[in-house]
Scaffold this active site. Structure first.
Site, mmCIF file in Angstrom:
data_model
loop_
_atom_site.group_PDB
_atom_site.id
_atom_site.type_symbol
_atom_site.label_atom_id
_atom_site.label_comp_id
_atom_site.label_asym_id
_atom_site.label_seq_id
_atom_site.Cartn_x
_atom_site.Cartn_y
_atom_site.Cartn_z
ATOM 1 N N HIS A 46 -7.959 11.653 14.185
ATOM 2 C CA HIS A 46 -8.475 12.839 14.361
ATOM 3 C C HIS A 46 -9.541 13.514 14.117
ATOM 4 O O HIS A 46 -11.267 13.487 14.517
ATOM 5 C CB HIS A 46 -7.743 13.742 15.101
ATOM 6 C CG HIS A 46 -7.789 14.662 15.727
ATOM 7 N ND1 HIS A 46 -7.970 14.791 17.488
ATOM 8 C CD2 HIS A 46 -7.812 16.123 15.979
ATOM 9 C CE1 HIS A 46 -8.414 15.810 17.580
ATOM 10 N NE2 HIS A 46 -8.634 16.363 17.097
ATOM 11 N N GLU A 68 -5.896 6.702 18.435
ATOM 12 C CA GLU A 68 -6.041 8.281 18.418
ATOM 13 C C GLU A 68 -5.039 8.423 19.927
ATOM 14 O O GLU A 68 -3.402 8.677 19.294
ATOM 15 C CB GLU A 68 -6.674 8.990 18.209
ATOM 16 C CG GLU A 68 -6.470 10.217 18.071
ATOM 17 C CD GLU A 68 -7.337 11.499 18.327
ATOM 18 O OE1 GLU A 68 -7.673 11.617 17.813
ATOM 19 O OE2 GLU A 68 -7.721 11.659 19.391
ATOM 20 N N ASN A 416 -6.726 -15.729 -5.960
ATOM 21 C CA ASN A 416 -6.047 -16.930 -7.439
ATOM 22 C C ASN A 416 -4.250 -16.486 -7.360
ATOM 23 O O ASN A 416 -3.777 -17.937 -7.572
ATOM 24 C CB ASN A 416 -7.030 -16.804 -8.815
ATOM 25 C CG ASN A 416 -6.784 -17.973 -9.135
ATOM 26 O OD1 ASN A 416 -7.081 -19.239 -9.146
ATOM 27 N ND2 ASN A 416 -5.611 -18.034 -10.397
#
Length: 680
Positions: A46, A68, A416
């Site tokens: 918001h 929202e 990795n």
């Protein structure tokens, strides 16, 4: 509205809110029924929406608005949190982050998010139809507008008595419902300004939410205040509307009858509190001052400082360190007691100042670590693996310059570990391991260094495979391979172009090997070591200096030239007899505490002109790089000193074995030796 001056604040705060969204979404995924977490996510979204709309970044505001809506449905329990919903919301957060980064790099934050918006709309529509057919969640303003009744019901007897007595003494009770604009950036500041106005006009009896929640911005856009005042409602309304970013002010008279439990109030209790109430009205100005004093201090004692200003401060201080060295030399040469005492005092104070400035530049490594939970989640999903990420020591602090550089090497090592280290769940089960692999990130201080460890419980490094690859690439010979220790073999995977991966994946193995990681870390004055146990896991340990700007060095002299060797790489200094120098593989070596250590003559390396000293003894600085050691032959030791590291600039790149230069107290330039590049 002129927004340029707020752009940096907007970008910084947007990044914080996006990080908060990521963190809380990960928490919500672990516990989908935690509505507190949903509220936190909603609050960040918001705020981000309001800030974006204010700054004119409409695409950013629109996408946040759609996200929202979904979150609103979740927090109103009209929608259950599922992995599919979280995936879409995570993707929305990714897009938001890309938009903010685009704005930070000078763009307009535009992005094609039609598909994502459709997905969010579908989630929102599906919730409305599939549940109980109810409409979407009530707007925020509706919930806020319920606060007046809440306010009346929360009044205690003392406050009730104050309100009753106020009418008798010519005061009136007003209830103000104040709504901030949706794009309000500093809600707490606006609330403070409103309270300041109200307390000049009367006495604030109650507020909903509470003052503490208002100060901490734990409210949406509206709040309600109960005020006792002699001023007219219209005057109060006009004054409050003078505060910027106020959307509306509704003022109405407050009646005590609004309180539900009022009828149950005991007459005796009222009588007992009447005197207190009268006193309270009489003492209203005093109480008002106290309340104002209570609200004025801000709990947050930190300020944002542009890193460029800190860099400028550091540069100025570096100049001061150079001048300090110069003054020390002058004081020593003149032997003037008062001057020496003054310089000594200045040295002590500047030492303290140095610590303060360095601490100002220190930031927690959490700034780097906090991006990894989200990254690991996505990678685990892409690779079909189950990963449990543990992070320890995120509060460990490092210099900002190091923080900026260390992110990419860590990302590479984590990728990795996930791609080549930790096995697929079925494979792990066959090996008798839990299906979920473990990846740990640990950071801690030790001396003047920070250590970062990345460990996993995966397959480990296959020694034979590494040796075969190294021999086939011509990195080592078969004879050399036989004499290598385990750690020396593991270090081979850091060689350029070295990869033992069976196949190239999207995650790693795309030509950027661990040699890049190693080079970056070494360029920061650090080093990386590898420990591994086949089929049990690997640990990559990174050692980094706390700061890069001011370092402790041993100054040495070769003919007329002075060089600085960083203390962090020195084991000790020694004076050895030339007769003790031996020869092995056509190289000069010495026996140093039972180990054969090669000698490097710096006069030869740096081609310093002049005849070599014909002395029975020679001075040697023993340096190390991991487990390897070497002895640097110099003419004389000058002593230990703190120096300011200056780069050689763009014209002198890739100078062998030199990492920078410094200006000494006598104005002479000394080159700083990169001891890591001297040891092979």
């Amino acid at each position: 509205m002129e927004t340029n001056e707020y752009l940096e604040v907007f970008i910084d705060e947007s990044k914080e809110h996006i990080q908060s969204l990521n963190d809380h979404l990960l928490e919500l995924e672990k516990n989908p029924s935690d509505l507190t977490m949903v509220n936190e996510i909603f609050r960040s979204a918001h705020t981000l929406k309001g800030m974006s709309a204010t700054m004119g970044y409409q695409d950013l505001a629109d996408l946040t608005h759609k996200m929202e809506n979904v979150l609103d449905a979740v927090r109103n329990q009209q929608l259950m949190v599922t992995t599919a919903i979280l995936d879409v919301v995570f993707e929305a957060v990714d897009q938001l982050e890309e938009m903010v980064l685009d704005i930070a790099s000078g763009g307009e934050g535009r992005k094609d998010v039609v598909r994502l918006v459709e997905q969010l709309n579908a989630i929102e529509r599906g919730e409305a139809l599939s549940e109980d057919g109810s409409n979407t969640a009530a707007p925020i303003s509706e919930s806020d507008q319920q606060s007046p009744s809440n306010l009346a019901s929360t009044l205690d007897e003392f406050e009730m008595t104050v309100l009753r007595e106020s009418n008798d003494q010519g005061y009136q009770n007003l209830e103000l419902h104040i709504t901030l604009r949706e794009d309000c950036l500093l809600k707490a500041a606006r609330v403070f300004m409103v309270f300041e106005i109200l307390e000049q006009s009367g006495e604030v009896i109650k507020s909903a939410p509470t003052v503490q929640d208002l100060e901490e911005e734990k409210f949406e856009q509206s709040f309600t205040v109960l005020l006792v005042t002699k001023e007219k409602a219209e005057e109060i309304e006009k004054k409050v509307m003078k505060v910027s970013e106020i959307e509306s002010v509704k003022v109405q008279k407050f009646s005590i009858e609004q309180r539900p439990s009022q009828s149950d109030t005991s007459a005796d209790t009222t009588k007992a509190t009447e005197e207190k109430g009268a006193t309270a009205i009489a003492e209203a100005p005093v109480k008002q001052e106290k309340d104002t004093a209570k609200k004025a201090p801000v709990s947050n004692k930190t300020i944002r400082v542009n890193i460029d200003r800190l860099d400028a401060l550091m540069n100025l201080f570096e100049e001061l360190v150079i001048d300090r060295g110069r003054l020390e030399q002058i004081a020593d040469s003149l032997k003037h007691i008062e001057l020496q005492e003054t310089v000594e005092r200045m040295t002590r104070i500047s030492g303290d100042l140095q610590n303060i400035i360095l601490n100002m530049r220190m930031v927690p490594i959490d700034q780097v670590f906090n991006r990894f939970p989200r990254m690991v989640r996505q990678l685990a999903k892409d690779l079909g693996k189950q990963i449990n990420l543990e992070i320890e020591g995120a509060e460990t602090e490092l210099d900002r310059t190091v923080i900026d550089e260390i992110g990419d090497p860590l990302v590479h090592l984590i990728r990795n570990a996930l791609d080549h280290g930790i096995e697929l769940p079925d494979v792990r089960e066959q090996k008798g391991k839990p299906r979920e692999g473990s990846l740990k990130l640990n950071a801690y201080h030790s001396g003047n260094h920070v250590f970062i460890e990345i460990s996993d419980d995966g397959a480990g490094i296959n020694r034979e495979k590494v040796i075969n690859k190294a021999v086939s690439n011509g990195v080592i010979t078969n004879d050399q391979a036989e004499n290598l220790t385990e750690k020396q073999v593991y270090q081979l995977i850091m060689e350029s172009g070295f990869s033992t991966a069976d196949k190239i994946s999207d995650v790693s193995g795309r030509g950027v090997g661990l040699d890049v990681v190693k080079n970056t870390i070494e360029s920061l004055g650090g080093n990386i070591t590898i420990d591994s146990a086949f089929e049990k896991g690997s640990v990559f340990s990174i050692q980094l200096p706390l700061t890069l700007s001011i370092i402790s060095v041993m100054l040495v002299e070769i003919k007329e030239e002075k060089y600085a060797v960083p203390l962090s790489s020195i084991i000790e200094t020694a004076v050895i007899k030339k007769s003790n120098i031996m020869s092995a593989h056509n190289k000069k070596v010495i026996d140093f505490r039972g180990k054969v250590v090669p000698l490097i003559d710096l006069q030869d390396v740096f081609e310093v002109p002049g005849e070599k000293l014909d002395d029975e003894y020679c001075s040697v600085v023993i340096i190390r790089k991991g487990e390897k050691m070497a002895g640097l032959i110099v003419d004389t030791f000058i002593g230990q000193q703190e120096v300011v590291l200056k780069s050689l600039g763009n014209y002198l790149t890739d100078v062998f074995a030199i990492s920078g230069a410094t200006i000494l107290g006598d104005g002479q330039v000394a080159l700083i030796i990169d001891s890591n590049s001297l040891i092979v």
